[in-house]
Design an enzyme around this catalytic site. Structure first.
Site, mmCIF file in Angstrom:
data_model
loop_
_atom_site.group_PDB
_atom_site.id
_atom_site.type_symbol
_atom_site.label_atom_id
_atom_site.label_comp_id
_atom_site.label_asym_id
_atom_site.label_seq_id
_atom_site.Cartn_x
_atom_site.Cartn_y
_atom_site.Cartn_z
ATOM 1 N N GLU A 1 1.013 -1.188 -0.189
ATOM 2 C CA GLU A 1 -0.013 0.142 0.108
ATOM 3 C C GLU A 1 0.778 1.048 0.133
ATOM 4 O OE1 GLU A 1 -2.965 0.016 2.953
ATOM 5 O OE2 GLU A 1 -3.584 -1.919 2.609
ATOM 6 N N CYS B 1 -1.976 -6.882 6.290
ATOM 7 C CA CYS B 1 -1.288 -7.950 5.765
ATOM 8 C C CYS B 1 -0.300 -8.652 7.003
ATOM 9 C CB CYS B 1 -0.305 -7.922 4.768
ATOM 10 S SG CYS B 1 -1.532 -6.978 3.408
ATOM 11 N N ASN C 1 5.868 -12.265 3.552
ATOM 12 C CA ASN C 1 5.412 -11.273 4.519
ATOM 13 C C ASN C 1 5.886 -11.725 6.030
ATOM 14 O OD1 ASN C 1 4.258 -9.615 2.544
ATOM 15 N ND2 ASN C 1 2.006 -10.506 3.181
ATOM 16 N N PHE D 1 13.202 -3.074 5.872
ATOM 17 C CA PHE D 1 12.574 -3.598 6.939
ATOM 18 C C PHE D 1 13.308 -3.869 8.195
ATOM 19 C CE2 PHE D 1 8.090 -4.358 5.530
ATOM 20 C CZ PHE D 1 8.153 -3.641 4.482
HETATM 21 C C1 UGA Z 1 2.994 -5.852 2.830
HETATM 22 C C2 UGA Z 1 4.143 -6.575 1.994
HETATM 23 O O1 UGA Z 1 5.151 -5.413 2.134
HETATM 24 C C3 UGA Z 1 3.921 -6.380 0.522
HETATM 25 O O2 UGA Z 1 4.909 -6.836 -0.226
HETATM 26 C C4 UGA Z 1 2.700 -7.367 0.204
HETATM 27 O O3 UGA Z 1 2.120 -7.657 -1.090
HETATM 28 C C5 UGA Z 1 1.307 -6.994 1.085
HETATM 29 O O4 UGA Z 1 1.920 -6.711 2.714
HETATM 30 C C6 UGA Z 1 0.232 -7.936 0.949
HETATM 31 O O5 UGA Z 1 0.366 -8.902 1.597
HETATM 32 O O6 UGA Z 1 -0.588 -7.489 0.265
HETATM 33 P P1 UGA Z 1 2.053 -3.565 3.469
HETATM 34 O O7 UGA Z 1 0.946 -4.306 4.219
HETATM 35 O O8 UGA Z 1 1.092 -2.674 2.166
HETATM 36 O O9 UGA Z 1 2.408 -4.536 2.207
HETATM 37 O O10 UGA Z 1 2.679 -2.851 4.128
HETATM 38 P P2 UGA Z 1 4.531 -2.739 4.413
HETATM 39 O O11 UGA Z 1 4.977 -2.048 3.555
HETATM 40 O O12 UGA Z 1 4.998 -4.106 4.428
HETATM 41 O O13 UGA Z 1 4.371 -2.255 5.997
HETATM 42 C C7 UGA Z 1 4.108 -3.146 7.223
HETATM 43 C C8 UGA Z 1 4.078 -2.629 8.275
HETATM 44 O O14 UGA Z 1 5.465 -2.357 8.709
HETATM 45 C C9 UGA Z 1 3.692 -0.555 8.363
HETATM 46 O O15 UGA Z 1 3.058 -0.508 9.753
HETATM 47 C C10 UGA Z 1 5.141 -0.046 8.428
HETATM 48 O O16 UGA Z 1 5.257 1.012 9.278
HETATM 49 C C11 UGA Z 1 5.969 -1.456 9.378
HETATM 50 N N1 UGA Z 1 7.482 -1.428 9.029
HETATM 51 C C12 UGA Z 1 7.920 -1.333 7.838
HETATM 52 C C13 UGA Z 1 8.352 -1.163 10.044
HETATM 53 O O17 UGA Z 1 7.878 -1.166 11.182
HETATM 54 N N2 UGA Z 1 9.704 -1.037 10.020
HETATM 55 C C14 UGA Z 1 10.148 -1.478 8.744
HETATM 56 O O18 UGA Z 1 11.356 -1.268 8.554
HETATM 57 C C15 UGA Z 1 9.244 -1.516 7.589
#
Ligand code: UGA
Length: 481
Positions: free
Chosen positions: A158, A266, A214, A255
């Protein structure tokens, strides 16, 4: 190619609009009449950068047309590919497959023998295992021939969905039932437009590859959060530590951003569902259980620290939360840490005022968390508060002139739940700054209290004072991803 996409949520709408942009003729089918009406009126039910303009373009030239469920036969009758992207969450952290089953019951009998059925929703492995039998039984029951059935899991984030769809790292095809390879061939042609490896494999492997990706991303984040706690105990700065780690291509630099942990529809759901599903079949999943536990701890830790910074126990503590969406670039509040944190702070008796740049996120948060006050600007949110917590790293929070804001809160204290602000800039602006696993620039390292942990009084030679870029008078933001 003629394509029908069933289900116009985050995954389906992005898929439909991007495929239309690639030059295909796309019919998008949506069961929710309210959502359908909004889409036909040019209004999207959620925020995704660039999607609104893209939908406007592809609907104007009619490469994307919207249909109700009643119009399903028209939408799918000449399709080369029918992509199903309906919701599979129960809204309580569990799976629901009823919508998928009902959709298949409605769609599968309508498809001609030359149509390939492609499932794009994320589904539990047990459902995937039964998919070939389910579709086959529907076709047999209707007295019609078998069709190719495949999975095509999505890996879009997203906030970056258009980029991820158009420039994917990989395309995965899961073969559910495709005896003569016609389904795989048509999907390879469809994805001929992108420069990425197309990996075809048995359906269960494809489904697990999505889940595993994921789960691994979630594991990296919880690792970074545990590491941040160790860094605090040692007086080290986690930003420096992960920068060094990230230069190792075996580890990678993404990440590993410590803070309040992961939210969204997700990562949290897939971690907790995998733990539960493993327990159901008698398999312990200690690593993923810990990932889940650490993630929940981060939210509590943030509320604890913000409450303490605000003046622990004092009557009428008032805190501001900057950001409500689970990450920048979206107005999505599904499993957003902000909601848990706000509810926790309110339960402790604090007054909580929140601001998010997305008005829809503000409105929904105020409905979801009774007692939460929302403000129309960051300035309004922080006025008179005892502490400020950064929850979502929207760029505008880093670009604010923090020096000019210094006089607004009652106490100039910032807890950075995303390690996204530049500590020196905040301190230069007159704020007390705390992050997660970060060394405060003008304060000595926190003393190590646990006798078992060796104390290093000198920084290791490879650790620079702070790896964050030098900035001007206003703090600028180092984005998480
Ligand atoms: C995630 C995956 O990254 C996508 O590849 C996948 O397609 C998608 O789920 C899905 O299954 O449809 P998304 O849920 O959009 O994507 O969000 P992310 O960018 O993965 O972030 C998830 C959470 O992790 C957020 O709250 C973000 O702030 C947090 N995060 C991310 C951290 O706390 N630290 C990080 O280093 C990175």
């Amino acid at each position: 190619m003629r394509i029908a996409v069933i289900g116009l949520g985050y995954v389906g709408l992005v898929t439909a609009a991007c495929l239309a942009r690639w030059g295909h003729s796309v019919s998008g089918v949506e069961a929710d009449l309210g959502r359908l009406q909004s889409l036909r009126g040019g209004s999207l039910p959620f925020h995704e950068p660039g999607l609104s303009d893209l939908v406007a373009t592809v609907t104007a030239d009619e490469s994307l047309r919207f249909h109700s469920l009643d119009e399903l036969p028209t939408a799918v009758q000449h399709a080369d590919v029918v992509i199903v992207a309906v919701g599979t969450h129960d809204g309580n952290g569990g799976w629901q497959t009823l919508t998928m089953s009902r959709t298949l019951d409605g769609v599968v009998p309508l498809l001609s023998d030359r149509t390939s059925l492609v499932v794009r929703s994320t589904l539990p492995p047990a459902y995937i295992a039964s998919l070939a039998g389910t579709v086959g039984a529907i076709r047999d029951g209707a007295g019609i021939g078998r069709i190719p059935v495949l999975l095509n899991p999505e890996f879009t984030r997203e906030g970056r969905a258009l980029h991820d769809f158009n420039v994917p790292d990989r395309v995965v095809l899961g073969i559910v039932d495709d005896p003569d390879g016609a389904g795989e061939a048509v999907m390879r042609t469809l994805y001929g437009a992108v420069d990425a490896p197309v990996l075809a494999m048995p359906a269960v492997d494809a489904a697990f590859s999505k889940l595993a990706s994921n789960l691994f991303l979630a594991t990296k984040i919880s690792f970074a959060n545990e590491l941040a706690r160790l860094c605090e105990a040692y007086g080290a700065d986690v930003a420096n530590v992960v920068t060094v780690m990230g230069h190792d291509p075996r580890i990678g630099d993404q990440f590993l951003q410590a803070g309040i942990g992961f939210g969204g529809s997700c990562l949290p759901h897939q971690v907790s569902m995998t733990v539960m599903a493993s327990q159901d079949v008698g398999l312990p999943a200690p690593l993923l259980s810990a990932v889940d536990e650490i993630n929940h701890m981060q939210r509590t830790l943030f509320a604890d620290r913000l409450f303490r910074l605000a003046g622990d126990g004092a009557d009428g503590v008032h805190v501001a939360l900057l950001g409500l969406a689970f990450k920048p670039g979206t107005d999505d509040l599904r499993d957003a840490p902000s909601l848990t944190i706000a509810a926790d702070l309110l339960a402790r008796g604090a007054r909580v005022t929140a601001y998010d740049p997305m008005p829809t996120a503000r409105d929904r948060a105020a409905q979801l968390v009774p007692g939460l006050m929302v403000a129309a600007s960051a300035e309004e949110a922080i006025a008179g508060v005892d502490a400020i917590g950064l929850v979502t790293e929207w760029p505008e929070f880093g670009q604010m002139d923090w020096s000019a804001l210094r006089g607004l809160p009652r106490q100039a204290v910032v807890l950075d739940g995303r390690n996204a602000l530049i500590a020196q800039a905040l301190e230069a602006a007159g704020f007390v700054y705390e992050g997660f696993g970060r060394r405060a620039p003008t304060r000595p390292s926190a003393p190590v209290t646990a006798a078992a942990i060796p104390v290093h009084t000198e920084p290791a030679p490879f650790l620079v004072a702070d790896s964050a870029p030098t900035i001007g008078p206003s703090a600028s933001l180092a984005l998480a991803d």
